[in-house]
Write a protein that holds these residues in place. Sequence first.
Motif, PDB file in Angstrom:
ATOM      1  N   ASP A 387       8.910   1.013   9.448  1.00 11.11           N
ATOM      2  CA  ASP A 387       7.918   0.574   8.464  1.00 11.11           C
ATOM      3  C   ASP A 387       6.643   1.406   8.546  1.00 11.11           C
ATOM      4  O   ASP A 387       5.997   1.681   7.529  1.00 11.11           O
ATOM      5  CB  ASP A 387       7.597  -0.906   8.669  1.00 11.11           C
ATOM      6  CG  ASP A 387       8.755  -1.817   8.259  1.00 11.11           C
ATOM      7  OD1 ASP A 387       9.710  -1.308   7.652  1.00 11.11           O
ATOM      8  OD2 ASP A 387       8.698  -3.027   8.553  1.00 11.11           O
ATOM      9  N   ASN A 391       5.273   3.449   5.345  1.00 10.47           N
ATOM     10  CA  ASN A 391       3.930   3.262   4.797  1.00 10.47           C
ATOM     11  C   ASN A 391       3.149   4.571   4.749  1.00 10.47           C
ATOM     12  O   ASN A 391       2.424   4.845   3.789  1.00 10.47           O
ATOM     13  CB  ASN A 391       3.168   2.226   5.630  1.00 10.47           C
ATOM     14  CG  ASN A 391       3.629   0.808   5.354  1.00 10.47           C
ATOM     15  OD1 ASN A 391       4.394   0.560   4.429  1.00 10.47           O
ATOM     16  ND2 ASN A 391       3.159  -0.133   6.155  1.00 10.47           N
ATOM     17  N   THR A 464       1.737  -2.725   9.805  1.00  2.00           N
ATOM     18  CA  THR A 464       1.328  -4.117   9.606  1.00  2.00           C
ATOM     19  C   THR A 464       0.665  -4.377   8.258  1.00  2.00           C
ATOM     20  O   THR A 464       0.318  -5.523   7.957  1.00  2.00           O
ATOM     21  CB  THR A 464       0.363  -4.572  10.723  1.00  2.00           C
ATOM     22  OG1 THR A 464      -0.773  -3.704  10.748  1.00  2.00           O
ATOM     23  CG2 THR A 464       1.036  -4.540  12.069  1.00  2.00           C
ATOM     24  N   GLU A 465       0.486  -3.336   7.453  1.00  2.00           N
ATOM     25  CA  GLU A 465      -0.151  -3.517   6.149  1.00  2.00           C
ATOM     26  C   GLU A 465       0.893  -3.762   5.060  1.00  2.00           C
ATOM     27  O   GLU A 465       1.933  -3.100   5.021  1.00  2.00           O
ATOM     28  CB  GLU A 465      -0.988  -2.290   5.789  1.00  2.00           C
ATOM     29  CG  GLU A 465      -2.114  -2.002   6.764  1.00  2.00           C
ATOM     30  CD  GLU A 465      -3.129  -3.130   6.840  1.00  2.00           C
ATOM     31  OE1 GLU A 465      -3.236  -3.913   5.869  1.00  2.00           O
ATOM     32  OE2 GLU A 465      -3.811  -3.236   7.886  1.00  2.00           O
ATOM     33  N   SER A 466       0.595  -4.683   4.170  1.00  2.00           N
ATOM     34  CA  SER A 466       1.485  -4.967   3.043  1.00  2.00           C
ATOM     35  C   SER A 466       1.342  -3.887   1.979  1.00  2.00           C
ATOM     36  O   SER A 466       0.370  -3.116   1.973  1.00  2.00           O
ATOM     37  CB  SER A 466       1.121  -6.323   2.429  1.00  2.00           C
ATOM     38  OG  SER A 466      -0.167  -6.258   1.813  1.00  2.00           O
ATOM     39  N   LYS A 467       2.296  -3.858   1.066  1.00  2.00           N
ATOM     40  CA  LYS A 467       2.213  -2.896  -0.040  1.00  2.00           C
ATOM     41  C   LYS A 467       0.970  -3.152  -0.881  1.00  2.00           C
ATOM     42  O   LYS A 467       0.300  -2.207  -1.325  1.00  2.00           O
ATOM     43  CB  LYS A 467       3.462  -2.972  -0.923  1.00  2.00           C
ATOM     44  CG  LYS A 467       3.471  -1.942  -2.058  1.00  2.00           C
ATOM     45  CD  LYS A 467       4.760  -2.013  -2.857  1.00  2.00           C
ATOM     46  CE  LYS A 467       4.764  -0.960  -3.974  1.00  2.00           C
ATOM     47  NZ  LYS A 467       3.709  -1.201  -4.987  1.00  2.00           N
TER      48      LYS A 467
END
Length: 527
Positions: A387, A391, A464-467
Amino acid sequence: MSMLTEGRPTKQEENIIAPDSGALKTHTGNRALMVDEPLIFETGSPDRSGVDLPAAPAAESRLGGLDRDEPISIPGLSEAEAVRHYTRLSRQNYAIDVGLFPLGSCTMKHNPRLNEKMARLKGFSDIHPLQPVDSVQGALETIYQLAEWLKKLTGMPAVAMSPKAGAHGELCGILAIRSALEARGDAREVILVPESAHGTNPATAAFAGYKVEDIPANADGRVDLDALKARLGPDVAGVMITNPNTCGLFEPDMKAISDAVHAAGGLVYCDGANFNAIVGRVRPGDLGIDAMHINLHKTFSTPHGGGGPGSGPVVFSEALEPFAPLPFVEKTEKGHFHLVEEETAEDHHESSFGRMVAFHGQMGMFTRALTYMLSHGADGLKQVAEDAVLNANYVLRSLEAVLEAPFANSGPCMHEALFSDNGFANGLTTLDLAKGLIDEGYHPMTMYFPLVVHGAMLVEPTETESKAAIDQFIGALRSVAERAKAGDELLKSAPHFAPRRRLDETQAARKPILVWKEPEEYAEAAE
């Protein structure tokens, strides 16, 4: 370029122009919740106190003539004043709990609250390093289990848990390399450091007494293997390489580099600060690496801040295992845990180069890191890397049309995306873009690093960041980049919405004012 549209500013332009217009000033200097907070020395007064105590009884001095002859000059505040001061300051600070923290090469990921809860359990938070070993078996088992995880994840047979941070871990690895070479009577003087390595690598090698020589990068932003091989010789103790490197790229020739260095009699140190991009996917031991530090406060989500608390355990190959530092935790056949220290090392670890710290390492960091590993599991840690890479590549491909990405064609980036200031107008620089990003509500990315790229901007979103959060950041960065390319002069005076205006960073670095004095006693600060 005019900021006006048909003679009237747009809403966005009004937001940019308003702070410099002088149209509205407040009596307090505050702007709503953006408080113009003075220093605590300017708030309090030495003749005030938040408590009312009786005068101390007269007593004969025991200071031998060293009595203070001037007031202490610390401010006096009530409890409410003190609490409000520091609370207001905290609201002016940016943190990972406030928003996305894009510092490249720093891996500023969210810290799960479960980790914090575990670190505060009795038996972890209240132990002392000089307690009897029998009274801290749970803590020693935690250190032992974490060490086993690190060995498993890296494919290395040994680990030193005591180094306190990344650079401290680098020194640990280089000292082990020096000890191994001295043990075979091989005095070598040179450490090779690629241009794409972390800046602490050459500093560490020099601190350990080695001469440092650069190895150039190739056009793809990776180590020039031919140049490295050409420089190897009997004076080269080893190489310090960062993989993935600071251009955000994996070194596909890593095994070939290790084989070449070993064939020349040297050893391989790998900077593991970027391990977050490959954890669960690649085992450094399989790449021929002899020593590598791991920043627990990056890969395994323990807090950054204030120069620490960090933790930088170092994993070692079989060639360096005998020279690893003390102490380390050992498990007996009966399941008892004990520390191997100087007094007990002679029977099976007599070649250790010594000790890095007074005690055993950072217990709070160990507890947080092991909690993170156990809550993710092996498959979860693999997904962390996947992930994080996804990202970073999303950021790279979303912005390469507006910001030059020097190595966009070198294959997928790993943990971070690298951009340059090429194409900015009117003398605008990376610094101006970074200050403009503050007005958008973000801490700036890492700037001017790595040195192989002019005006470098290094962005690491982590896993750890969302889209949605990344899309918002991309939109903000794109907006500021477009202003820089269009020559927006307001960027040169940004930030406009921060608690303090832009600093003279040269003067702030060369002439810092670190001690408060009465205003007439010092010149104006660098603001």
